[in-house]
Scaffold this active site. Structure first.
Site, PDB file in Angstrom:
ATOM      1  N   ASN A  57       6.177  -3.429  -1.012  1.00 50.48           N
ATOM      2  CA  ASN A  57       7.406  -4.292  -1.882  1.00 50.48           C
ATOM      3  C   ASN A  57       8.481  -3.493  -2.203  1.00 50.48           C
ATOM      4  OD1 ASN A  57       5.479  -6.515  -2.109  1.00 50.48           O
ATOM      5  ND2 ASN A  57       4.500  -5.534  -4.013  1.00 50.48           N
TER       6      ASN A  57
ATOM      7  N   HIS B 239       0.831  -0.495  -0.318  1.00 57.72           N
ATOM      8  CA  HIS B 239      -0.567  -1.246  -0.560  1.00 57.72           C
ATOM      9  C   HIS B 239      -1.230  -1.588   0.776  1.00 57.72           C
ATOM     10  CE1 HIS B 239       0.940  -3.282  -4.471  1.00 57.72           C
ATOM     11  NE2 HIS B 239       2.004  -2.813  -3.932  1.00 57.72           N
TER      12      HIS B 239
ATOM     13  N   VAL C 290       6.886  -0.536  -9.567  1.00 60.97           N
ATOM     14  CA  VAL C 290       6.908   0.819  -9.838  1.00 60.97           C
ATOM     15  C   VAL C 290       7.685   1.378  -8.870  1.00 60.97           C
ATOM     16  CG1 VAL C 290       5.379   2.822  -9.641  1.00 60.97           C
ATOM     17  CG2 VAL C 290       4.435   0.664 -10.403  1.00 60.97           C
TER      18      VAL C 290
ATOM     19  N   HIS D 163       5.290   3.535  -2.750  1.00 60.24           N
ATOM     20  CA  HIS D 163       3.917   3.211  -2.326  1.00 60.24           C
ATOM     21  C   HIS D 163       3.559   2.265  -1.587  1.00 60.24           C
ATOM     22  CE1 HIS D 163       4.934   0.595  -5.805  1.00 60.24           C
ATOM     23  NE2 HIS D 163       3.819  -0.028  -5.421  1.00 60.24           N
TER      24      HIS D 163
HETATM   25  P1  AMP Z   1       4.401  -2.788  -6.885  1.00 60.27           P
HETATM   26  O1  AMP Z   1       4.221  -4.010  -7.796  1.00 60.27           O
HETATM   27  O2  AMP Z   1       4.475  -3.176  -5.435  1.00 60.27           O
HETATM   28  O3  AMP Z   1       5.241  -1.748  -7.512  1.00 60.27           O
HETATM   29  O4  AMP Z   1       2.854  -2.061  -7.177  1.00 60.27           O
HETATM   30  C1  AMP Z   1       2.473  -1.546  -8.443  1.00 60.27           C
HETATM   31  C2  AMP Z   1       0.936  -1.717  -8.164  1.00 60.27           C
HETATM   32  O5  AMP Z   1       0.437  -0.589  -9.083  1.00 60.27           O
HETATM   33  C3  AMP Z   1       0.238  -3.211  -8.492  1.00 60.27           C
HETATM   34  O6  AMP Z   1      -0.358  -3.604  -7.798  1.00 60.27           O
HETATM   35  C4  AMP Z   1      -0.685  -2.440  -9.949  1.00 60.27           C
HETATM   36  O7  AMP Z   1      -1.647  -3.380  -9.878  1.00 60.27           O
HETATM   37  C5  AMP Z   1      -0.666  -1.221  -9.451  1.00 60.27           C
HETATM   38  N1  AMP Z   1      -0.960  -0.421 -10.628  1.00 60.27           N
HETATM   39  C6  AMP Z   1      -0.414  -0.281 -11.827  1.00 60.27           C
HETATM   40  N2  AMP Z   1      -1.066   0.435 -12.784  1.00 60.27           N
HETATM   41  C7  AMP Z   1      -1.969   1.222 -12.174  1.00 60.27           C
HETATM   42  C8  AMP Z   1      -3.107   2.005 -12.248  1.00 60.27           C
HETATM   43  N3  AMP Z   1      -3.171   2.669 -13.559  1.00 60.27           N
HETATM   44  N4  AMP Z   1      -3.972   2.220 -11.466  1.00 60.27           N
HETATM   45  C9  AMP Z   1      -3.999   1.706 -10.390  1.00 60.27           C
HETATM   46  N5  AMP Z   1      -3.107   0.739  -9.807  1.00 60.27           N
HETATM   47  C10 AMP Z   1      -2.243   0.575 -10.760  1.00 60.27           C
END
Ligand code: AMP
Length: 115
Positions: A87, A102, A96, A100
């Site tokens: 994303n 997915h 975030v 990263h």
């Molecule tokens: P994005 O929305 O692409 O930035 O992805 C961030 C991802 O981080 C989301 O899919 C969340 O579910 C995941 N996420 C947020 N906090 C945590 C956490 N503490 N442990 C594992 N995954 C997380």
């Protein structure tokens, strides 16, 4: 220096999460809100890059390392096939800003992208 991201805090052990795999410059965790039978996050240890466009421009070897780790994990946790999603930007769902990937795998035939 920016605030540590949630992923940096996980890497440093400040937020509990199992690190399921690690390479020299990257690590992987399970997504806390899985969107597929297997939903992993593959993350550089450094938070220098906010998104995949910055990463590709700044450190293509590290991007390659992320993809290699995704491939290894898809073989370990599913049948080897996987979908890789970066994303990029808030309007695309990025929450975030520590790049990263997915890694989605396992039973993805339904709801596949494209025709
Ligand atoms: P994005 O929305 O692409 O930035 O992805 C961030 C991802 O981080 C989301 O899919 C969340 O579910 C995941 N996420 C947020 N906090 C945590 C956490 N503490 N442990 C594992 N995954 C997380």
């Amino acid at each position: 220096m920016s605030e540590p991201s949630i992923f940096t805090r996980i890497l440093q052990g400040e937020i509990p999460s199992e690190i399921i795999a690690e390479t020299e410059n990257a690590f992987a965790i399970r997504d806390i809100a899985p969107q597929a039978p297997v939903h992993l996050l593959v993350i550089p240890k450094s938070q220098d890059y906010r998104n995949v466009v910055e990463l590709a421009a700044g450190d293509p070897d590290l991007l390659s390392e992320l993809i290699g780790l995704a491939n290894t994990l898809a073989a370990e946790h599913a049948d080897g096939d996987f979908r890789l999603i970066f994303n990029t930007g808030p309007a695309a769902g990025q929450t975030v800003f520590h790049v990263h990937a997915h890694v989605l795998a396992g039973g993805l035939e339904e709801g596949r992208l494209g025709g």
